[in-house]
Structures are given as structure tokens and as C-alpha cells.
Design a protein around this motif. Structure first.
Motif, PDB file in Angstrom:
ATOM      1  N   SER A  73       0.775  -1.199   0.009  1.00  0.00           N
ATOM      2  CA  SER A  73      -0.056   0.169   0.021  1.00  0.00           C
ATOM      3  C   SER A  73       0.901   1.273   0.043  1.00  0.00           C
ATOM      4  O   SER A  73       0.549   2.274  -0.705  1.00  0.00           O
ATOM      5  N   MET A  74       1.884   1.221   0.600  1.00  0.00           N
ATOM      6  CA  MET A  74       2.980   2.388   0.777  1.00  0.00           C
ATOM      7  C   MET A  74       3.437   2.564  -0.621  1.00  0.00           C
ATOM      8  O   MET A  74       3.804   3.885  -0.908  1.00  0.00           O
ATOM      9  N   LEU A  75       4.028   1.512  -1.295  1.00  0.00           N
ATOM     10  CA  LEU A  75       4.595   1.631  -2.405  1.00  0.00           C
ATOM     11  C   LEU A  75       3.664   2.316  -3.697  1.00  0.00           C
ATOM     12  O   LEU A  75       3.932   3.308  -4.228  1.00  0.00           O
ATOM     13  N   GLU A  76       2.245   1.980  -3.483  1.00  0.00           N
ATOM     14  CA  GLU A  76       1.303   2.207  -4.376  1.00  0.00           C
ATOM     15  C   GLU A  76       1.257   3.770  -4.141  1.00  0.00           C
ATOM     16  O   GLU A  76       0.843   4.849  -4.811  1.00  0.00           O
ATOM     17  N   THR A  77       1.214   4.381  -2.563  1.00  0.00           N
ATOM     18  CA  THR A  77       0.813   5.661  -2.347  1.00  0.00           C
ATOM     19  C   THR A  77       2.077   6.522  -2.732  1.00  0.00           C
ATOM     20  O   THR A  77       2.009   7.742  -3.172  1.00  0.00           O
ATOM     21  N   CYS A  78       3.300   5.998  -2.907  1.00  0.00           N
ATOM     22  CA  CYS A  78       4.358   6.604  -3.161  1.00  0.00           C
ATOM     23  C   CYS A  78       4.463   6.965  -4.397  1.00  0.00           C
ATOM     24  O   CYS A  78       4.889   8.076  -4.877  1.00  0.00           O
ATOM     25  N   ALA A  79       3.972   5.880  -5.550  1.00  0.00           N
ATOM     26  CA  ALA A  79       4.069   6.175  -6.686  1.00  0.00           C
ATOM     27  C   ALA A  79       3.125   7.477  -7.113  1.00  0.00           C
ATOM     28  O   ALA A  79       3.293   8.225  -7.892  1.00  0.00           O
ATOM     29  N   VAL A  80       1.840   7.595  -6.172  1.00  0.00           N
ATOM     30  CA  VAL A  80       0.874   8.418  -6.344  1.00  0.00           C
ATOM     31  C   VAL A  80       1.556   9.710  -6.207  1.00  0.00           C
ATOM     32  O   VAL A  80       1.420  10.941  -6.889  1.00  0.00           O
TER      33      VAL A  80
ATOM     34  N   THR B 149       1.440  15.356   6.044  1.00  0.00           N
ATOM     35  CA  THR B 149       0.727  15.528   4.691  1.00  0.00           C
ATOM     36  C   THR B 149      -0.668  16.073   4.815  1.00  0.00           C
ATOM     37  O   THR B 149      -1.160  16.963   4.069  1.00  0.00           O
ATOM     38  N   GLY B 150      -1.353  15.440   5.892  1.00  0.00           N
ATOM     39  CA  GLY B 150      -2.657  15.766   6.046  1.00  0.00           C
ATOM     40  C   GLY B 150      -2.919  17.176   6.683  1.00  0.00           C
ATOM     41  O   GLY B 150      -4.034  17.819   6.258  1.00  0.00           O
ATOM     42  N   ALA B 151      -1.834  17.739   7.008  1.00  0.00           N
ATOM     43  CA  ALA B 151      -2.240  19.030   7.973  1.00  0.00           C
ATOM     44  C   ALA B 151      -1.875  20.134   7.054  1.00  0.00           C
ATOM     45  O   ALA B 151      -2.402  21.364   7.185  1.00  0.00           O
ATOM     46  N   ARG B 152      -1.375  20.153   5.808  1.00  0.00           N
ATOM     47  CA  ARG B 152      -1.185  21.088   4.816  1.00  0.00           C
ATOM     48  C   ARG B 152      -2.468  21.661   4.158  1.00  0.00           C
ATOM     49  O   ARG B 152      -3.171  20.792   3.593  1.00  0.00           O
ATOM     50  N   ARG B 153      -2.589  22.906   4.112  1.00  0.00           N
ATOM     51  CA  ARG B 153      -3.881  23.608   3.553  1.00  0.00           C
ATOM     52  C   ARG B 153      -3.287  24.412   2.260  1.00  0.00           C
ATOM     53  O   ARG B 153      -4.388  25.012   1.657  1.00  0.00           O
ATOM     54  N   THR B 154      -2.055  24.787   2.115  1.00  0.00           N
ATOM     55  CA  THR B 154      -1.886  25.741   0.834  1.00  0.00           C
ATOM     56  C   THR B 154      -1.850  24.775  -0.418  1.00  0.00           C
ATOM     57  O   THR B 154      -1.277  23.831  -0.319  1.00  0.00           O
ATOM     58  N   GLY B 155      -2.442  25.105  -1.542  1.00  0.00           N
ATOM     59  CA  GLY B 155      -2.755  24.313  -2.766  1.00  0.00           C
ATOM     60  C   GLY B 155      -3.519  23.329  -2.363  1.00  0.00           C
ATOM     61  O   GLY B 155      -4.311  23.111  -1.385  1.00  0.00           O
ATOM     62  N   SER B 156      -3.140  21.959  -2.915  1.00  0.00           N
ATOM     63  CA  SER B 156      -4.010  20.901  -2.631  1.00  0.00           C
ATOM     64  C   SER B 156      -3.455  19.701  -3.346  1.00  0.00           C
ATOM     65  O   SER B 156      -2.602  19.816  -3.983  1.00  0.00           O
ATOM     66  N   ASN B 157      -3.580  18.565  -2.564  1.00  0.00           N
ATOM     67  CA  ASN B 157      -3.103  17.415  -2.917  1.00  0.00           C
ATOM     68  C   ASN B 157      -3.741  16.189  -2.399  1.00  0.00           C
ATOM     69  O   ASN B 157      -3.678  15.063  -1.861  1.00  0.00           O
ATOM     70  N   GLU B 158      -5.294  16.077  -2.912  1.00  0.00           N
ATOM     71  CA  GLU B 158      -6.388  15.275  -2.375  1.00  0.00           C
ATOM     72  C   GLU B 158      -6.286  13.921  -2.555  1.00  0.00           C
ATOM     73  O   GLU B 158      -6.268  13.127  -1.818  1.00  0.00           O
ATOM     74  N   GLU B 159      -5.743  13.634  -4.021  1.00  0.00           N
ATOM     75  CA  GLU B 159      -5.442  12.231  -4.308  1.00  0.00           C
ATOM     76  C   GLU B 159      -4.341  11.555  -3.353  1.00  0.00           C
ATOM     77  O   GLU B 159      -4.510  10.636  -3.158  1.00  0.00           O
ATOM     78  N   LEU B 160      -3.461  12.306  -3.119  1.00  0.00           N
ATOM     79  CA  LEU B 160      -2.296  11.764  -2.306  1.00  0.00           C
ATOM     80  C   LEU B 160      -2.725  11.549  -0.911  1.00  0.00           C
ATOM     81  O   LEU B 160      -2.741  10.674  -0.182  1.00  0.00           O
ATOM     82  N   ILE B 161      -3.451  12.629  -0.160  1.00  0.00           N
ATOM     83  CA  ILE B 161      -4.151  12.478   1.015  1.00  0.00           C
ATOM     84  C   ILE B 161      -4.996  11.304   1.295  1.00  0.00           C
ATOM     85  O   ILE B 161      -4.805  10.561   2.022  1.00  0.00           O
ATOM     86  N   ARG B 162      -5.709  11.130   0.238  1.00  0.00           N
ATOM     87  CA  ARG B 162      -6.495  10.000   0.269  1.00  0.00           C
ATOM     88  C   ARG B 162      -6.113   8.519   0.356  1.00  0.00           C
ATOM     89  O   ARG B 162      -6.299   7.718   1.203  1.00  0.00           O
ATOM     90  N   SER B 163      -5.230   8.457  -0.450  1.00  0.00           N
ATOM     91  CA  SER B 163      -4.155   7.183  -0.632  1.00  0.00           C
ATOM     92  C   SER B 163      -3.396   7.188   0.827  1.00  0.00           C
ATOM     93  O   SER B 163      -3.398   5.947   1.356  1.00  0.00           O
ATOM     94  N   MET B 164      -2.870   8.152   1.202  1.00  0.00           N
ATOM     95  CA  MET B 164      -2.013   8.033   2.534  1.00  0.00           C
ATOM     96  C   MET B 164      -2.979   7.709   3.639  1.00  0.00           C
ATOM     97  O   MET B 164      -2.422   7.137   4.769  1.00  0.00           O
ATOM     98  N   LEU B 165      -4.080   8.530   3.857  1.00  0.00           N
ATOM     99  CA  LEU B 165      -5.049   7.754   5.091  1.00  0.00           C
ATOM    100  C   LEU B 165      -5.209   6.577   4.861  1.00  0.00           C
ATOM    101  O   LEU B 165      -5.404   5.835   5.926  1.00  0.00           O
ATOM    102  N   GLU B 166      -5.650   6.104   3.630  1.00  0.00           N
ATOM    103  CA  GLU B 166      -5.923   4.525   3.457  1.00  0.00           C
ATOM    104  C   GLU B 166      -4.766   3.607   3.925  1.00  0.00           C
ATOM    105  O   GLU B 166      -4.917   2.861   4.589  1.00  0.00           O
ATOM    106  N   THR B 167      -3.398   4.075   3.408  1.00  0.00           N
ATOM    107  CA  THR B 167      -2.140   3.472   3.840  1.00  0.00           C
ATOM    108  C   THR B 167      -1.961   3.568   5.364  1.00  0.00           C
ATOM    109  O   THR B 167      -1.785   2.416   6.090  1.00  0.00           O
TER     110      THR B 167
END
Lengths: 136, 136, 136, 136
Positions: free
Chosen positions: C85-92, D71-89
Motif C-alpha cells: 500500500s505504501m509503494l502504491e501511495t508513494c507512486a501517486v 501531509t494531512g495538515a497542509r492547506r496551501t494548494g491541494s493534494n487530495e489524491e495523495l491525502i486520500r491514498s495516504m489515509l488509507e495506507t
């Protein structure tokens, strides 16, 4: 945070918790998080160009605080010479970041809150250093 | 790693690269990674009970090395008092970890390689400190 | 870096090194460092206001890369579901950061180099995922 | 911690605080710290040889939690696809670590407390994911 509860449960600690060090570890995580958020909020401000030095000190302070929190919390084995040096370095990082944030505290609430976190952490690091023995 | 290439491209650097600091940053990441791997390999050994102090110093050294690499690489604004203190602290972390790893180097290849990374990083931190100005 | 040498010396590895994972770990540290330096260089640019999204993605990508490098390198015990899961997230993280850096690559050499590091790391993460077994 | 206070003060937030995400960030730092302390306490136990898998999952979970908090705490700009994946991981990391710590919770208080931190963080990550929009 559960710093006190976790360290109290360490097999080598058994009730001999160093309160000054525990407070310091909690402040390190609080300050590290505040600094990351302050860097991010400064970057989002319209006058971000005037906050570049603040962002840099925030990021540096966050790196040092998290490393200090991690090294300071370990109770297996010992590494007192390093913890002592790290606490002193962390107090420097916090003092320098606080001085910069205080310049912007009247305009930016995030700098005001962050400066307070830095001052508390600076003081906690200095308090913890005095409790760490050091034998050459 | 691309430390030299990245720092050379910083708008405030423009060819005035500090070679000692760049080497130090590279060694910090190398040493941090070696220490994390050595902690993990020590934990996997059958005599892990005899390697607890080594694991602890490895983890501490990794935390300090990564924070030193991050703070040392920033070129926007300035934070020389902190960098200086951090480089000195990192040299301490590396020296203490190297001394412990060297005790196990004849039995464990990972401790032998890690001790070498720590000694190179210790030396690079000391070399870099001498290039950092510091004005009170 | 000494990733291959350190992991080869782990007691549970004994010659069965996963080359794709080792390359991935090396790329994670390289990319993490490049992203931290790119964030810092972007902040130093005169047009920093146009680079705020780039700085944000750089910082996020650095955090994810270092965590992926650390978790991916451990060989004691197992945690394959997480590594995958971490490798997939890192690729994103790497893909999104590369896309943004590429927009600025013609004007800023640091964005050009960083985009290349991100693309190499993205590819290495995807290559490593395919080698990690996963059993529910 | 001052997560709510800091994020509320971000110029792009202005009162539209995402409570689920703020709780998640707080839990990430709490869980990361608990996991680092649990790894250290497990290493100090006399039966550390039976806790190797627990130490490994603790260290992995800590790395992922701190990166998720940052990563979850940053509010400048956006990176929702990453935050979503990171939260799942991060939810995966916390679940796996909790399952392992729960096996030792009756013998080791630090595993009991850490398992609770992991379960709270797992739940908070899952709650936060549901609040993050994601557009391909």
C-alpha cells in the motif's frame, strides 16, 4: 498524547519517570506540528515573500523537534551524551524560530500560536537538559 | 543522490557551492539509511539480546542524521547557528553509534558497514562545521 | 548509498535480495532529498508566489518517500500488506509532484532535476509493487 | 496539541475546518509517538525475542503515521489524491500494528496502550477519508 503512560510502562522505568523529560517530549511533538503548520500557513499568505525566513526556520525547527522527541523518548539502553546535545540543539532551534515568529505575531495568528509553542518547547528542553546526567 | 545538482540550482547559490556541506548532507542520508537497516538486521539476529544497545544507538543516529540532512540542505534565508549546533550533535550521534557497531563488526557484516558509514558521516559533519560561519 | 550492502547482510536475507525493492529504496531517498531541496529552491525564487503548489507537492512527496524508504527496507518479520500500500501511495505522490515540477522545468533547473527524480521513483515503486506478494 | 488552532489560522481555511481531518492528524501524532515508545519498550523486555514482529510493525506504523500527519495538515494548494491514498495506507498500518499489539496486551501494558492508540488512529483515518473529495 500518551507519552507519560507509554514511558511509565517501559520495563526499565518502573515508576522512575523523569517528568521534565516527558514534558519536553510532549512539547517537541506539539512544537514540531505547530512549525509544520506555520510554514504551510505562511506559504499561503499573500505576503509570503516577506515570510521566507519564517518558513525556513519553521521547517528546520520541525525537523529538529521531531528528532528530539524520538531520541528523547527511548529508555532501552542509554545515550545520554546524545540526548543532552540534542536537547541543547532543540532549544536553539526553538529560540530562533520563536524570535522570527514573534515578528509576525501581530499580523498572523499562526505565527503567534507557533511562537508560543516554540517558547514552551525551548523552556522544556532547557528544563530537561538539567535532569540528564553526563559522564565523559 | 542529486544533492550537488539540486543545491547548485538554488537561486541564492549560483555556483558558490559549499563542497564540505554537500558531502556532509550525502553522508547524513547514507548514514541514516545504514543505521535504520542495521537496527533492523540486529533485531533479526539470534543474539539480538546482546545487540539492544546497538539497536538503540542506530535508531537515535538515524533520527539525527535525517534531521541534519534536511536542515543542512536549506539555502533560502539562513539558520547558521542551528546548522552548526546540529552538525556538532550529529557528529556525536555518529561517533557513539560507530563505537558500538565496531564492537560487533567482526561478527556482523551489517555492523561493520554501518560503523564505516557512521565514521564517514562523523568526519563529514566535523568538516562541514568548520565551514559554517557563526556570529552571535 | 549502501542499501544493497546493508540488506544483503540481514540474517533473514542471505543472498535473496529483491533488486527491484532495493532500487526503489534508493530512489525513495534520492527523491525525498530532491523534493526537500526543490521546495527550498522554489521558496527562494523571485516568482515563489507562482510555485506554491509546487512547494506543497514537494514537501508532501518528501514525507511519503522517506517513510516508504524506511518501511520498505525492513527485513525482520514481515509487513507486506503495508509495504504494498505504501509503494502504491508513494507512486501517486511522485507522479503528482513530477507533473507539477515538469510545468516549471524549462525555467527552473531544480524543478527539472526534481521531476526526473520523481519519475524514476514513481517507476521504481511500481516495479517494486509487482515483486511484493500479498495474501489476505 | 494545537492542530485545530493552527489550521484554523491558515489563510485559506477561514473557519471551514474539517473536524474529522483535524482529529485524524492529532491521532497520527499520538499513534506515531506511542508506536515509537512501544518499539522501544518491547526491545527492553526480557522476552524481546518474542516481540520482534511487534517491534517491526511499531516502527513501520510510526513512519507512516508521522508522514500522514504532516501531509494531512497542509492547506496551501491541494493534494487530495495523495491525502486520500495516504489515509488509507495509514489505516492499514494502524490495523496491522493494533492486531499484533493486542496479542501482547495482557502481558505488556505498553502494548495495550499502543493498541488502543492504533485503533483510534485507524478509525480516525477511515473517518477522514470519507471527508476528502477526489476527482480524477
Amino acid at each position: 498524547m500518551h507519552v507519560q503512560e507509554m514511558i511509565s510502562a517501559h520495563p526499565d522505568v518502573k515508576g522512575q519517570v523523569n517528568d521534565a523529560l516527558i514534558r519536553c517530549i510532549e512539547e517537541c511533538y506539539d512544537c514540531g506540528q505547530s512549525c509544520l503548520s506555520c510554514a504551510d500557513a505562511c506559504l499561503g499568505e499573500q505576503d509570503a515573500n516577506q515570510l521566507k525566513q519564517c518558513i525556513r526556520l519553521n521547517l528546520d525547527c520541525a525537523d529538529v523537534c521531531f528528532a528530539t522527541g524520538a531520541t528523547g523518548a527511548r529508555r532501552t539502553g542509554s545515550n545520554e551524551e546524545l540526548i543532552r546535545s540534542m536537547l541543547e540543539t532543540c532549544a536553539v532551534a526553538c529560540r530562533l524560530c520563536a524570535e522570527e515568529c514573534e515578528k509576525h505575531a501581530s499580523r498572523h495568528e499562526h505565527c503567534r500560536v507557533c511562537a508560543e509553542s516554540c517558547r514552551r518547547c525551548e523552556e522544556a528542553c532547557e528544563g530537561a537538559v538539567r535532569t540528564i546526567g553526563f559522564r565523559h
